[in-house]
Design a protein around this motif. Structure first.
Motif, PDB file in Angstrom:
ATOM      1  N   ILE A 795      67.254 -29.148 -47.782  1.00  0.00           N
ATOM      2  CA  ILE A 795      65.790 -29.205 -47.830  1.00  0.00           C
ATOM      3  C   ILE A 795      65.193 -27.922 -47.281  1.00  0.00           C
ATOM      4  O   ILE A 795      64.239 -27.355 -47.850  1.00  0.00           O
ATOM      5  N   ARG A 796      65.771 -27.462 -46.191  1.00  0.00           N
ATOM      6  CA  ARG A 796      65.243 -26.229 -45.603  1.00  0.00           C
ATOM      7  C   ARG A 796      65.430 -25.043 -46.545  1.00  0.00           C
ATOM      8  O   ARG A 796      64.514 -24.219 -46.728  1.00  0.00           O
ATOM      9  N   ARG A 798      65.699 -25.188 -49.743  1.00  0.00           N
ATOM     10  CA  ARG A 798      64.771 -25.363 -50.873  1.00  0.00           C
ATOM     11  C   ARG A 798      63.356 -24.931 -50.475  1.00  0.00           C
ATOM     12  O   ARG A 798      62.643 -24.300 -51.264  1.00  0.00           O
ATOM     13  N   GLN A 799      62.975 -25.303 -49.225  1.00  0.00           N
ATOM     14  CA  GLN A 799      61.641 -24.903 -48.773  1.00  0.00           C
ATOM     15  C   GLN A 799      61.521 -23.395 -48.706  1.00  0.00           C
ATOM     16  O   GLN A 799      60.506 -22.807 -49.138  1.00  0.00           O
ATOM     17  N   VAL A 800      62.531 -22.736 -48.176  1.00  0.00           N
ATOM     18  CA  VAL A 800      62.493 -21.274 -48.077  1.00  0.00           C
ATOM     19  C   VAL A 800      62.466 -20.646 -49.464  1.00  0.00           C
ATOM     20  O   VAL A 800      61.696 -19.718 -49.756  1.00  0.00           O
ATOM     21  N   THR A 802      61.475 -22.023 -52.236  1.00  0.00           N
ATOM     22  CA  THR A 802      60.188 -22.293 -52.872  1.00  0.00           C
ATOM     23  C   THR A 802      59.124 -21.331 -52.383  1.00  0.00           C
ATOM     24  O   THR A 802      58.299 -20.814 -53.161  1.00  0.00           O
ATOM     25  N   ARG A 803      59.141 -21.084 -51.059  1.00  0.00           N
ATOM     26  CA  ARG A 803      58.159 -20.160 -50.505  1.00  0.00           C
ATOM     27  C   ARG A 803      58.367 -18.749 -51.038  1.00  0.00           C
ATOM     28  O   ARG A 803      57.413 -18.040 -51.378  1.00  0.00           O
ATOM     29  N   SER A 806      57.353 -18.648 -54.631  1.00  0.00           N
ATOM     30  CA  SER A 806      55.889 -18.665 -54.723  1.00  0.00           C
ATOM     31  C   SER A 806      55.334 -17.265 -54.531  1.00  0.00           C
ATOM     32  O   SER A 806      54.398 -16.828 -55.229  1.00  0.00           O
ATOM     33  N   ASN A1014      69.295 -19.556 -55.759  1.00  0.00           N
ATOM     34  CA  ASN A1014      68.025 -20.230 -56.013  1.00  0.00           C
ATOM     35  C   ASN A1014      66.844 -19.276 -55.996  1.00  0.00           C
ATOM     36  O   ASN A1014      65.722 -19.653 -56.305  1.00  0.00           O
TER      37      ASN A1014
END
Length: 1021
Positions: A795-796, A798-800, A802-803, A806, A1014
């Motif tokens: 999850i972490r 993926r969050q990184v 995604t950021r 973005s 990713n």
């Protein structure tokens, strides 16, 4: 006459008959005198009384089982004793004795304990009880093990009482015993006495006399005392001594009563000064392994008879009561005595204090002297006592000072003359005459503490007065007096076989004075912290070795070598008062904490290795040793019979090395109980404790009946601890909150002679786990934790990602906006501006210089506009979601290869994937910059480019074989105009990639870029 038994509390029938008879016989008591040749004090005595709470009932029969326990029968059940604590026997299998009133006990080598009661016979073995016989009206009063292994019993039954002789055969009681011709006709017969002779004949004690069975024939002897008493008590014991005497003990005193020797069918009492054995009312007779008789009397205490010597021990001497019931000797030589008030133990002391009890004038003995005629002279504060042939007498002649004052020193010279010192005087006793020793002016010698005679027959005397002088005597005159600094202040003197005299000094050194010359051997460096260092005793051996007993240990000088035996060598304490060699050349030391024996071999080993720890045997207060320093002369003596005599303030201590027992066998070790959370478990099987068991208590012991206070234990719990725990005398082990698992408890013990049972005892147990302590639960918990951590990490990540994506998407949108603005506004405006300039130019005549300049400017503006459109187009292309990175790099390599001779190679691994436009662009720029640097600055011959597409990341690597550079350049700030490396790092940080450069001079350069998958790879979106 008979006694009715209560239905709820039967009393031992035979004991009741004796007690009843005692009430009739109390009037016939007699007085006893002790033979001073025999020392009762050589036996240590311990009592366990009923009021102490140790024993809840009157003890009667006593026995010892093969496992070392002592068993005591009472009217309230059976008790076991390990030397420290009494434990009531309770079967772990729920079995019950035939009756609680235990009347007879017998331990056999097979591990069985035979238990007679007033309702039959049981056998206890390995914790299980076997019923041999059960009769409500039958009492087993005596049990005997014969040399052939057979067990015989004396049984009383019925009312009025009848008795029979029985034998145990195949776990059954045969009553009467199969003895052809045996007739039990003397009243009820068989009071308690039973003796099987070596020839197979049997003596039986009866109410009215003695029955003798031999070769199928029965004969009877009727003592007068029993006939007159109408058989109310009878014969209670029969014993045969090694010299052939047959002793008969009877509960009735009087003519042919009490204790008698049976000689040729006639009874003969033992009569000495003040003692007549026929005046005794006896409960029991016992012969110990030393062939000594112990007599339990009805109200006159305990007697011990050795030949014709008699000693007595009564309640006034510490016995628990004067009414003695039974006697027993255990395997360690202790004699156990049960009385109506408790249990007593007699143990032979290794060290015997000789005091006023044995006839000395006083207890404080200042000096001792063993003469060649076998007598021992003891100097006390009340004059001289002489021990000769077991009799103590006092020197009642000579000067008054020798009869009534403290004797300070005694000595026998080579001529047989005796030197006796008292107060401030010294006298020579020769042929019945006392001659004072004086100086030339007729003055007395002073207080003499030590005397010695040298090889020239000069007698030297060491004074213990304030001025410590050394005086030489010739004849009866003092001819020389030596003071400091001629000789050091001394306390003890001894002759040197090579001539001269040795002095034990007050400072703790050894000094030799010979022919006017003084030689001092200092021991000041030995135990310097001890202040009281004076030498109290000296021994000079034939080879010239000098040994001294000092306040800090044993010192020795030999052929110029000096040694010290101190606490670090194994001495139990520091201060040594006296020394003496025995006939075996073993050394005995008197210390402030007891006596020590060092064998000849150990002494020789210590002389070879003075730092070694010496194996010694220590005798302390529990062995009878309570020594103190003699007030003046600390020298010990060995009498003609080999006994050692050590003077002391509380009596002379006597040691007979020939009577010392061999070191006791290793004690048996038993684990008695295990309690877990207040619930007791059996130790006969491997117990399994429930989960979450908190407190575990293990009780263990080692039956040692002589000196249980000196037993030491150690234990270890296998599976929990690696090292042994030394716990001293403690007999319990405690463990808390043990983890689930299998454990094995080991315990060992050492006795007072330092003999250890290394095998000891052990048993295993198991603690069960609760569900969360099981292996499968732990595995599942670990797996769950790993999955949880992986999920959190995913999850972490993926969050990184995604950021980052973005930010990349925002960068793309910004590029599109800029491209659109440039195309729709800026370029269009520039195009319009150029049209205006075109119109203006048309108005300028041809051939004018201004028109030429304007045409050149418009041509340049067209070029700029075309270039701007290309840039906008390129900016538009960089925002496409899919970009073939491999093709772009191939094109870059092909373009470079056209303009250079450097061999540029491209390797691609993995399946080519579309990259995020920003990632692709930044990676291409980084690779381009690296390639440019390799071509311009490295002078490389070969450049290898690798692209690796993996599931985890995109890796781009460039390696050249150029001249390289120092890696310190990477850490320095970039020089002016050289921002290539810094720019590559900035581009890598922009796309969250790992960027590494490795280089060394003349070793080429490696550039590696790694971008997480990713982030690097373009998504479907």
């Amino acid at each position: 006459m008979y006694v009715n038994r209560h239905a709820q509390g039967r009393i031992h029938s035979h004991l009741m008959r004796i007690l009843t008879f005692v009430l009739l016989a109390c009037a016939s008591r007699c007085a006893f005198a002790l033979d001073p040749a025999y020392l009762l004090s050589q036996y240590g005595h311990t009592s366990w009384r009923l009021q102490d709470g140790s024993l809840p009932a009157v003890p009667d029969p006593i026995a010892q089982s093969a496992d070392g326990y002592l068993w005591i029968g009472t009217t309230g059940g059976l008790y076991r004793f390990d030397g420290v604590r009494f434990t009531r026997w309770v079967s772990e299998f729920g079995e019950e004795l035939a009756a609680k009133n235990v009347t007879a006990l017998l331990g056999t080598p097979d591990g069985s304990l035979w238990i007679g009661s007033d309702s039959g016979l049981d056998r206890l073995r390995d914790g299980r009880l076997t019923r041999i016989s059960k009769e409500l009206d039958a009492t087993i009063v005596e049990l005997t093990l014969e040399p052939d292994g057979s067990i015989w019993a004396v049984r009383t039954y019925g009312a009025p009482f009848a008795t029979s002789l029985c034998r145990v055969h195949e776990d059954r009681l045969q009553c009467p015993a199969p003895l052809p011709g045996l007739e039990l006709t003397m009243s009820s017969c068989c009071a308690r006495g039973f003796l099987r002779e070596a020839d197979g004949s049997i003596w039986l004690g009866a109410d009215l006399g003695m029955i003798h069975w031999q070769a199928g024939k029965t004969s009877a002897i009727y003592p007068a005392a029993l006939s007159e008493s109408r058989g109310m008590a009878g014969v209670v014991g029969v014993a045969r001594t090694r010299r052939g005497d047959l002793w008969v003990a009877m509960a009735r005193d009087g003519r042919e009563g009490g204790l008698q020797r049976l000689v040729n069918g006639k009874f003969q009492p033992l009569v000495t000064t003040g003692f007549d054995s026929s005046a005794l009312s006896i409960f029991a007779l016992y012969k110990d392994r030393q062939d000594t008789l112990w007599v339990a009397t009805a109200d006159q205490g305990l007697l011990r008879i050795d030949g014709d010597r008699v000693e007595r021990f009564r309640a006034s001497d510490g016995l628990s009561a004067d009414n003695v019931l039974r006697l027993f000797e255990d395997r360690e030589g202790n004699v156990w005595v049960s009385t109506v008030r408790g249990l007593d133990r007699f143990r032979e002391f290794s060290v015997v204090p000789y005091s006023t009890r044995e006839g000395l004038s006083s207890d404080d003995t200042g000096s001792v002297m063993a003469r060649a005629d076998g007598s021992v002279w003891l100097g006390t504060s009340q004059g001289v006592n002489i021990l000769r042939d077991g009799r103590v007498s006092k020197l009642d002649r000579g000067p008054a000072v020798l009869r009534d004052h403290q004797i300070t020193s005694m000595f026998e010279d080579a001529s047989g003359r005796l030197w006796l010192g008292a107060a401030q005087s010294m006298f020579i006793f020769d042929r019945g005459t006392f001659t004072p020793v004086e100086d030339a002016e007729g003055r007395p010698s002073g207080l003499v503490a030590s005397i010695a005679q040298d090889t020239r027959r000069n007698v030297w005397m060491q004074l213990a007065a304030r001025e410590r002088k050394l005086m030489r005597v010739e004849g009866t005159r003092i001819v020389e007096q030596l003071r400091e600094p001629q000789v050091p202040p001394g306390r003890e003197v001894a002759a040197d076989p090579a001539g001269g005299i040795w002095i034990g000094t007050m400072s703790g050194d050894l000094a030799r004075y010979r022919d006017g010359q003084l030689e001092t051997i200092s021991f000041a460096d030995v135990n310097p912290d001890i202040t009281e260092r004076h030498v109290d005793d000296l021994i000079v051996l034939a080879d010239g070795t000098v040994m001294g007993a000092a306040g800090y240990g044993l010192i020795e000088t030999q052929r110029g070598q000096r040694r010290a035996l101190v606490r670090s060598n194994g001495l139990p304490c520091d201060r040594v008062w006296a020394m003496q060699f025995d006939r075996s050349e073993d050394l005995w030391l008197s210390l402030e904490c007891g006596f020590v024996r060092i064998t000849k071999g150990e002494l020789a080993a210590w002389r070879q290795e003075p730092s070694r720890r010496v194996a010694l045997r220590w005798f302390d207060a529990l062995d009878g040793a309570t020594p103190t320093r003699a007030p003046f002369m600390s020298e010990s003596a060995m009498s003609k019979d080999g006994r050692l005599w050590f003077p002391s303030l509380n009596g002379t201590h006597v040691i007979d090395p020939s009577r010392l027992k061999e070191p006791a066998a290793a004690p048996p070790v038993h684990i008695e109980a295990i309690v877990a959370d207040r619930k007791q478990y059996s130790v006969r099987s491997r117990p399994v404790f429930p989960a979450l068991t908190r407190d575990i208590e293990i009780d263990y012991t080692a039956p040692s009946l002589a000196l249980p206070q000196k037993l030491t234990f150690r234990y270890r719990l296998g599976g929990y601890e690696e090292h042994w725990q030394e716990v001293g005398t403690r007999r319990q082990a405690f463990y808390n909150d043990l983890a689930p698992g299998r454990y094995t408890f080991h315990v060992t013990a050492c006795n007072h002679d330092a003999v250890c049972n290394e095998q000891g005892a052990s048993f295993g147990f198991e603690v069960l786990p609760t569900f969360y302590q099981t292996a499968w639960f732990i595995v599942l918990a670990i797996l769950a934790s790993v999955l949880l951590l992986w999920a959190v990490l995913a999850i972490r990540v993926r969050q990184v990602a995604t950021r980052i994506r973005s930010r990349l998407e925002a960068s793309l949108e910004e590029r599109e906006r800029i491209a659109r603005e440039l195309h729709d506004t800026f370029l269009q405006s520039v195009q319009g501006l150029m049209l205006k300039f075109q119109g203006a130019m048309e108005k300028i005549p041809t051939g004018e210089p201004a028109r030429d300049l304007m045409e050149q400017a418009l041509d340049r503006a067209d070029v700029v506009l075309v270039e701007g459109r290309k840039r906008v187009t390129a900016l538009r292309h960089s925002t496409r979601a899919q970009r073939d990175f491999t093709a772009a790099i191939r094109q870059l390599v092909a373009h470079v290869s056209e303009d250079t001779v450097v061999d540029v190679r491209l390797t691609v691994e993995g399946q080519s994937r579309g990259l995020h436009p920003v990632v692709a662009e930044e990676a291409e720029r980084i690779l381009s910059e690296g390639l440019t640097n390799a071509l311009r600055h490295a002078n490389a011959h070969t450049i290898q480019i690798e692209i690796l597409y993996s599931r985890r990341e995109l890796t781009v690597r460039l390696v050249d074989d150029g001249r390289g550079f120092d890696e310190s350049v990477l850490q320095a700030a970039p020089a002016d105009g050289h921002w290539g490396l810094a720019g590559m790092r900035e581009r890598a940080r922009k796309i969250q990639a790992q960027f590494e450069i490795a280089s060394r001079p003349d070793a080429g350069t490696s550039i590696e870029l790694r971008v997480p998958a990713n982030i690097a790879y373009a998504s479907d979106r």
